[in-house]
Write a protein that holds these residues in place. Structure first.
Motif, short mmCIF file in Angstrom:
data_model
loop_
_atom_site.label_atom_id
_atom_site.label_comp_id
_atom_site.label_asym_id
_atom_site.label_seq_id
_atom_site.Cartn_x
_atom_site.Cartn_y
_atom_site.Cartn_z
N GLU A 167 5.19 -23.39 -7.87
CA GLU A 167 4.60 -23.69 -6.64
C GLU A 167 3.09 -23.61 -6.53
OE1 GLU A 167 5.05 -23.55 -2.32
OE2 GLU A 167 6.53 -23.88 -3.86
N LYS A 168 2.64 -22.85 -7.26
CA LYS A 168 1.18 -22.70 -7.55
C LYS A 168 0.55 -23.90 -8.10
CE LYS A 168 -2.42 -20.17 -10.33
NZ LYS A 168 -2.69 -21.37 -11.20
N LYS A 170 1.68 -27.09 -7.26
CA LYS A 170 1.88 -27.77 -6.01
C LYS A 170 0.56 -27.61 -5.07
CE LYS A 170 4.57 -26.90 -2.61
NZ LYS A 170 5.84 -26.96 -1.54
N ASN A 171 0.40 -26.19 -4.78
CA ASN A 171 -0.68 -25.86 -3.85
C ASN A 171 -1.87 -26.43 -4.33
OD1 ASN A 171 1.33 -24.78 -2.02
ND2 ASN A 171 1.13 -22.78 -3.00
N GLU A 172 -2.14 -26.27 -5.44
CA GLU A 172 -3.49 -26.64 -6.20
C GLU A 172 -3.75 -28.22 -6.27
OE1 GLU A 172 -3.87 -24.98 -10.31
OE2 GLU A 172 -4.01 -23.11 -9.51
N LEU A 174 -2.30 -30.54 -4.10
CA LEU A 174 -2.60 -30.91 -2.43
C LEU A 174 -3.79 -30.42 -2.09
CD1 LEU A 174 1.05 -29.71 -1.08
CD2 LEU A 174 0.00 -32.15 -1.69
N GLU A 175 -4.56 -29.22 -2.61
CA GLU A 175 -6.05 -28.83 -2.05
C GLU A 175 -6.84 -29.86 -2.87
OE1 GLU A 175 -8.72 -25.08 -2.29
OE2 GLU A 175 -6.79 -24.81 -2.97
N THR A 180 -1.51 -33.46 2.39
CA THR A 180 -0.31 -32.74 2.48
C THR A 180 1.09 -33.61 2.05
OG1 THR A 180 0.15 -33.92 4.79
CG2 THR A 180 -1.22 -31.97 5.01
N TYR A 181 2.18 -32.81 2.09
CA TYR A 181 3.26 -33.63 1.86
C TYR A 181 3.60 -34.77 2.48
CZ TYR A 181 8.36 -34.56 1.75
OH TYR A 181 9.68 -35.09 1.58
#
Length: 296
Positions: A167-168, A170-172, A174-175, A180-181
């Motif tokens: 998950e980490k 994915k967040n990195e 997208l930032e 966004t998704y």
């Protein structure tokens, strides 16, 4: 003097060569006769290429022009050649060839071998030192293109959104991408050039390889699929009776690569090549230097 060009859809690298000395290198917009009309191609040649050439040629003529690019099928390439003849009427030899022949000439020269392109897309061929004698259809990033940046991007997107990657991560991502998704889905399914969008994830992946082993494994799996689904056919071709002499000249276990993905992930590529019993004899980010050597 000879003029050599290596073109993709985004940019064209030109090199003006006198004997074995590179007089100048020029970058223009990409020239792709499959996607651009005659007017656009003429505009690029007249406004971007010719002024730069005039500064260094000092009125001397260009004896040969060798253009290589995506979209240069025999039919489309002939149309481009006629345009170039108008701008270089005294040049005695003008060729327009596809990017796969550029890769073969760059990494194999005048020797037989296997040449591959691993960039946004993927392609490969068996080359006899003069011409391409076998090509496994790449089929594009939806049906094929194993080993490419676009397919690597598909694997990455699948991993971060289905939870196979942390998950980490994915967040990195997208930032990093400012997305966004919903943006990702739109860019892949509703906007043009989804393959380029997917391939851009390669830079993020490369910067996180050391901290996330699953990414290195994903890159290796992508290359493994490329070898398994594209290169094994050339071994079968070389076993045919009519290619027995070529088989002696060409080690079917030696292979050369051009393209940003092969260059960016060269360590992983060499590892998988070795696993599959191949020897990588050359990796080039761009074929232009190899083409300069070939034509000089």
């Amino acid at each position: 003097m000879i003029l050599i060009a290596d073109s993709g859809s985004t940019k064209t690298d030109w090199a003006l060569v006198d004997d074995s000395t590179v007089l100048t290198r020029i970058k223009t917009q990409g020239i792709n006769p499959f996607h651009q009309d005659e007017e656009k191609i003429r505009q690029i040649v007249s406004s971007e290429l010719l002024p730069s050439l005039d500064k260094v040629s000092e009125g001397r003529g260009i004896s040969a022009l060798y253009f290589y690019g995506s979209g240069c099928t025999p039919e489309m390439g002939e149309g481009l050649r006629k345009i170039l003849v108008d701008y270089f009427p005294d040049t005695r030899e003008i060729e327009c060839n596809g990017d796969l022949l550029a890769a073969a000439r760059a990494v194999c020269g005048r020797n037989a071998g296997i040449a591959c392109i691993l960039g946004t897309g993927a392609n490969s061929c068996l080359y006899d030192g003069t011409k391409i004698i076998a090509n496994t259809p790449p089929l594009g990033y939806i049906l094929g293109d194993e080993g490419s940046g676009a397919v690597l991007g598909k694997l990455f997107m699948n991993g971060i959104f289905k939870g196979f990657l942390p998950e980490k991560l994915k967040n990195e991502y997208l930032e990093w991408a400012g997305l966004t998704y919903a943006d990702v889905i739109r860019k892949v399914y509703r906007e043009p050039l989804a393959n380029r969008f997917l391939a851009k994830t390669a830079n993020f992946i490369a910067s996180h390889l050391d901290e996330e082993p699953l990414l290195a494994q994903m890159v290796e799996d992508n290359f493994r699929s490329f070898f398994d689904k594209n290169l094994v056919q050339y071994e079968q071709v070389l076993e045919q009776k009519e290619y027995s002499m070529l088989n002696v000249q060409c080690s079917k276990k030696k292979v050369g690569f051009v393209g940003g993905i092969s260059y960016q992930f060269s360590a992983q590529l060499k590892k998988i090549a070795n696993e599959k019993g191949y020897e990588v004899n050359m990796i080039m980010k761009s074929p232009i230097d190899g083409l300069i050597g070939y034509h000089s």
